[in-house]
Design a protein around this motif. Structure first.
Motif, short mmCIF file in Angstrom:
data_model
loop_
_atom_site.label_atom_id
_atom_site.label_comp_id
_atom_site.label_asym_id
_atom_site.label_seq_id
_atom_site.Cartn_x
_atom_site.Cartn_y
_atom_site.Cartn_z
N TYR A 1 0.83 -1.19 0.00
CA TYR A 1 0.00 0.00 0.00
C TYR A 1 0.87 1.25 0.00
O TYR A 1 1.86 1.31 0.73
CB TYR A 1 -0.88 0.05 1.24
N CYS A 2 0.50 2.24 -0.78
CA CYS A 2 1.17 3.53 -0.67
C CYS A 2 0.34 4.43 0.23
O CYS A 2 -0.88 4.33 0.27
CB CYS A 2 1.42 4.15 -2.04
N VAL A 3 1.04 5.30 0.93
CA VAL A 3 0.41 6.17 1.91
C VAL A 3 1.02 7.55 1.84
O VAL A 3 2.12 7.73 1.32
CB VAL A 3 0.57 5.62 3.34
N GLY A 4 0.31 8.51 2.42
CA GLY A 4 0.84 9.86 2.47
C GLY A 4 0.25 10.64 3.62
O GLY A 4 -0.87 10.37 4.05
N ASP A 5 1.05 11.60 4.11
CA ASP A 5 0.58 12.45 5.19
C ASP A 5 1.26 13.80 5.11
O ASP A 5 2.47 13.87 4.92
CB ASP A 5 0.84 11.80 6.55
N ARG A 6 0.47 14.84 5.30
CA ARG A 6 1.03 16.20 5.20
C ARG A 6 1.77 16.63 6.45
O ARG A 6 2.61 17.52 6.38
CB ARG A 6 -0.10 17.20 4.91
N ARG A 7 1.46 16.02 7.58
CA ARG A 7 2.04 16.49 8.84
C ARG A 7 2.98 15.49 9.48
O ARG A 7 4.01 15.88 10.05
CB ARG A 7 0.91 16.84 9.81
N LYS A 8 2.66 14.22 9.40
CA LYS A 8 3.47 13.21 10.08
C LYS A 8 4.63 12.78 9.19
O LYS A 8 4.46 12.50 8.02
CB LYS A 8 2.60 12.00 10.45
N THR A 9 5.82 12.72 9.79
CA THR A 9 6.99 12.27 9.06
C THR A 9 7.39 10.86 9.48
O THR A 9 8.04 10.15 8.72
CB THR A 9 8.16 13.22 9.26
N ASP A 10 7.02 10.46 10.69
CA ASP A 10 7.33 9.11 11.17
C ASP A 10 6.12 8.22 10.83
O ASP A 10 5.26 7.97 11.67
CB ASP A 10 7.61 9.13 12.67
N LEU A 11 6.08 7.73 9.61
CA LEU A 11 4.93 6.95 9.16
C LEU A 11 4.81 5.64 9.91
O LEU A 11 3.69 5.16 10.15
CB LEU A 11 5.01 6.69 7.66
N ALA A 12 5.93 5.03 10.27
CA ALA A 12 5.89 3.76 10.98
C ALA A 12 5.22 3.90 12.33
O ALA A 12 4.41 3.06 12.74
CB ALA A 12 7.32 3.21 11.15
N ARG A 13 5.52 4.98 13.01
CA ARG A 13 4.97 5.18 14.35
C ARG A 13 3.48 5.49 14.32
O ARG A 13 2.71 5.04 15.14
CB ARG A 13 5.72 6.31 15.05
N TRP A 14 3.06 6.29 13.32
CA TRP A 14 1.70 6.80 13.30
C TRP A 14 0.83 6.16 12.23
O TRP A 14 -0.14 6.74 11.77
CB TRP A 14 1.74 8.32 13.08
#
Length: 124
Positions: free
Chosen positions: A94-107
């Motif tokens: 799966y591809c994912v994206g977030d404008r604010r979070k940089t630690d994708l693994a944690r969040w």
């Protein structure tokens, strides 16, 4: 923003695949983008991420040195080059994206955008 992953398939162990994730409906400039995977009966796990602006990347230990994440700003597309594939890499990616979070693994449970997955199957 919507994400659409593609490029999955069946490959023999030791082979390579390149996944793509096309973003539409807006720009992902400023996002942190990444890839997760989920194998049958297992929890979804982090694979790799990249900050769209600046290109800082991060990898799970299980794929570091074999996988490479990259992006193309002109086409708003995220890539995952997977080399030296192993049967244990078999999963839906799966591809994912977030404008604010940089630690994708944690969040990962709270990430903003998830694309539909693409199946990767590695035969032994």
């Amino acid at each position: 923003v919507q994400l659409q992953a593609s490029g999955g398939g069946l490959v023999q162990a030791g082979g390579s695949l390149r996944l793509s994730c096309a973003a539409s409906g807006g720009t992902v400039n400023g996002y942190t983008m990444g890839w997760f995977r989920q194998a049958p009966g297992k929890e979804r796990e982090f694979v790799a991420s990249i900050r769209w602006s600046g290109g800082i990347d991060d990898y799970a230990n299980s794929v570091r040195g074999r996988f490479s994440i990259s992006r193309d700003s002109a086409s708003n597309t995220l890539f995952l080059q997977m080399n030296s594939l192993k049967p244990e890499d078999t999963a839906v990616y799966y591809c994912v994206g977030d404008r604010r979070k940089t630690d994708l693994a944690r969040w990962f449970r709270y990430l903003e955008v998830w694309g539909r997955g693409t199946q990767v199957t590695v035969s032994s």
